[in-house]
Structure formats: structure tokens, C-alpha cells
Design an enzyme around this catalytic site. Structure first.
Site, PDB file in Angstrom:
ATOM      1  N   ASP A 187       0.737   3.605   2.410  1.00  8.06           N
ATOM      2  CA  ASP A 187       0.575   4.181   3.735  1.00  8.06           C
ATOM      3  C   ASP A 187      -0.586   5.186   3.659  1.00  8.06           C
ATOM      4  O   ASP A 187      -1.572   4.931   2.974  1.00  8.06           O
ATOM      5  CB  ASP A 187       1.882   4.815   4.223  1.00  8.06           C
ATOM      6  CG  ASP A 187       1.954   4.900   5.746  1.00  8.06           C
ATOM      7  OD1 ASP A 187       1.734   3.868   6.404  1.00  8.06           O
ATOM      8  OD2 ASP A 187       2.221   5.979   6.266  1.00  8.06           O
TER       9      ASP A 187
ATOM     10  N   ASP B 265       0.854  -1.196   0.000  1.00  2.00           N
ATOM     11  CA  ASP B 265       0.000   0.000   0.000  1.00  2.00           C
ATOM     12  C   ASP B 265       0.887   1.241   0.000  1.00  2.00           C
ATOM     13  O   ASP B 265       2.108   1.153   0.063  1.00  2.00           O
ATOM     14  CB  ASP B 265      -0.894   0.002   1.248  1.00  2.00           C
ATOM     15  CG  ASP B 265      -0.073  -0.017   2.521  1.00  2.00           C
ATOM     16  OD1 ASP B 265       0.296   1.071   2.998  1.00  2.00           O
ATOM     17  OD2 ASP B 265       0.229  -1.126   3.043  1.00  2.00           O
TER      18      ASP B 265
END
Length: 294
Positions: free
Chosen positions: A212, A210
Site C-alpha cells: 500500500d 504491494d
């Protein structure tokens, strides 16, 4: 020459290694308590290997409660010479996209609730972690990932946070914009420091799941999204591991960077002031310099 034995520490999503011959899950006792799980031992294309799921099968340990000292001690006790950490991470860089791998070469340690050393009162030691990963082992991981067709980035700084919560937006922006971190995770510290104290070569492969919380187009971290990406990353992680035996010889010379002699000048406590109980616990990780069989 030393017989090569690879230790794989599998992070989120990687709980076994396929294709090992003579594979057997075995229990290992350590002076630091039990490791995260039994350890899968065997060979992969002729190269001895030991696999340890960092969070335990079924993912039972949080990042803060992983028994890091026991894990590293257990691998050292089994004769492991080189440790490869495979872990999930968030990315602070647009070009390091979900699904990509990053060969980490630096760390910023923001953890605070973990035991970070094998040494202490009664046997004080200070090792250098200026260069916390082994360049030789990292290069093998880089080439293995490339051969597996994985988009992989050579070098990156890993911000180790305590967790288990993900970053606030303010923290994410600070780590990215002001601290120069490239990826963020919760498990490579104190693991890397302990590996250095145990004189083990250590390489870190961070699998991006991802962005973050800093990315304006992706919003906050979502566990459902992470799990979906983890599955693909786990398959790629195993594909990378399968290519390592062809890149790492069954026997190797001493580490060019000196990882396997990190304790040569590290212990400060005078021999007559050393705590015998602590010395007994250090039999595997520091036996080479303390005169005890490892």
C-alpha cells in the site's frame, strides 16, 4: 451428506483454471442480471468445480461495478456449496510481503457504492457475519497453499475500500496503525456478505502485491509493480487450487459453523407481507427457507 462443488472466484490476474476435465464455459442467467462472465465448469481430480473470473476475462469490471449479487446467485444456481475467493491485496504488515498469501478471517467494510444484500423491502433479513469466513474451508486453503510451497499467513483482517483509486498516505496509516487491518483490497465486500446470505461457505485468500502507501521504503503503490507481482501470484493461486481436491471430500457433512443454515432465523417479514416479486428473485439463494426449489 451433500455433494461438494467448489466455486472459485478469481481476482486480478486469475482468469482461468488449468487442468479441469470436461471443462466448458457456460452462461448463467440470474434475476440480478448477468454475472461478470460465463462460468467455467468441470471437474478437477474428481471434484466438481465452477470458476468465475470476478472482473471478467480481459478485466472489464471495476471493483465497484462487479455484479456481486449476480455472481453469487449464479454459483448457487449451479449447485456450488463452497466459494473460495482469490484476490489481490496490499499489505499493512512488514511480515506479509509481496508474493505472500493471507487466509483472511475478518473484514472491515468501507465500501459504499454497491448493493450489499439480496434482501430488501418486502422481504427483510439479517444474517450474522461476526465470523464472515468458514473455518473449515479456510483451513483447506491454508493447507493447500502450504503444500504448494507458498508463504501463507493463517488469519488476517481485510480492509475493503471502494476504489478504484488506491489509499492516501493518511488513510493507509490509519487503517494500519489505528484500525488494526492487515491487508487492503477492493473486492471481498459485499461478496462475503452475499455468500453468507446465500448460505454458502466462503473462504478468502488474499494475494499480497504491494505494501500500500504506508511503507517508508516502498513509497506509493505502482500499478506496474503490482502487475509484475500478480503474474507470480496467479501461478501460485492456480497451484493452490490444484491441491484442493485432495483436501476436500466429494461429499461433506453440514458445515460445522452453520454457514449453510445462515437463514434459519434471519427473515423477519411476515409470510403474508412478503413481496412475491422479490421472493421470485430469491429462488436460488433463499429457496431452502422460502419453500422454493433452489
Amino acid at each position: 451428506m451433500t455433494k461438494t462443488k467448489i466455486g472459485i472466484i478469481g481476482g486480478s490476474g486469475i482468469y482461468d483454471i488449468e487442468g479441469m476435465t470436461d471443462a466448458e464455459w457456460i452462461g448463467v442467467e440470474t434475476p440480478w442480471g448477468p454475472p461478470s462472465d460465463q462460468i467455467l465448469t468441470g471437474s478437477l481430480d474428481g471434484l466438481e468445480m465452477a470458476f468465475l473470473p470476478r472482473h471478467g476475462r480481459g478485466h472489464v469490471f471495476t471493483p465497484s461495478t462487479v455484479p456481486y449479487r449476480a455472481n453469487i446467485d449464479a454459483l448457487k444456481r449451479l449447485g456450488v456449496t463452497d466459494v473460495i475467493s482469490i484476490s489481490a491485496c496490499g499489505s499493512f504488515r512488514e511480515q506479509m510481503a509481496p508474493g505472500d498469501f493471507v487466509i483472511v478471517d475478518q473484514f472491515i467494510d468501507r465500501t459504499f457504492a454497491r448493493e450489499k444484500s439480496f434482501f430488501g423491502t418486502g422481504c427483510v433479513a439479517h444474517v450474522s457475519v461476526a465470523h464472515p469466513t468458514c473455518a473449515r474451508l479456510s483451513t483447506a486453503c491454508l493447507n493447500a497453499a502450504r503444500q504448494a510451497g507458498i508463504t501463507v499467513h493463517d488469519g488476517g483482517t481485510y480492509l475493503a475500500m471502494e476504489g478504484p483509486q488506491f489509499s492516501t498516505l493518511a488513510e493507509s496509516r490509519m487503517y494500519r496503525e489505528h484500525w488494526g487491518a492487515d491487508v487492503i483490497g477492493m473486492t471481498n465486500m459485499p461478496e462475503a456478505k452475499l455468500a453468507r446470505e446465500a448460505e454458502l461457505c466462503y473462504a478468502s485468500v488474499a494475494m499480497v502485491t504491494d505494501y500500500d502507501s504506508w511503507h517508508p521504503d516502498h513509497g506509493e503503490v505502482d500499478v506496474t509493480q503490482i502487475i509484475a507481482t500478480l503474474m507470480g501470484n496467479a501461478d501460485n493461486g492456480r497451484a493452490m487450487v490444484r491441491r484442493l481436491p485432495a483436501l476436500l471430500a466429494a461429499e461433506r457433512a453440514p458445515c460445522p459453523a452453520g454457514c449453510d443454515h445462515a437463514l434459519d432465523h434471519a427473515i423477519l417479514t411476515a409470510p403474508d407481507r412478503r413481496d412475491p416479486l422479490l421472493l421470485a428473485r430469491l429462488d436460488a439463494v433463499a429457496g431452502r427457507v422460502l419453500g422454493r426449489p433452489a
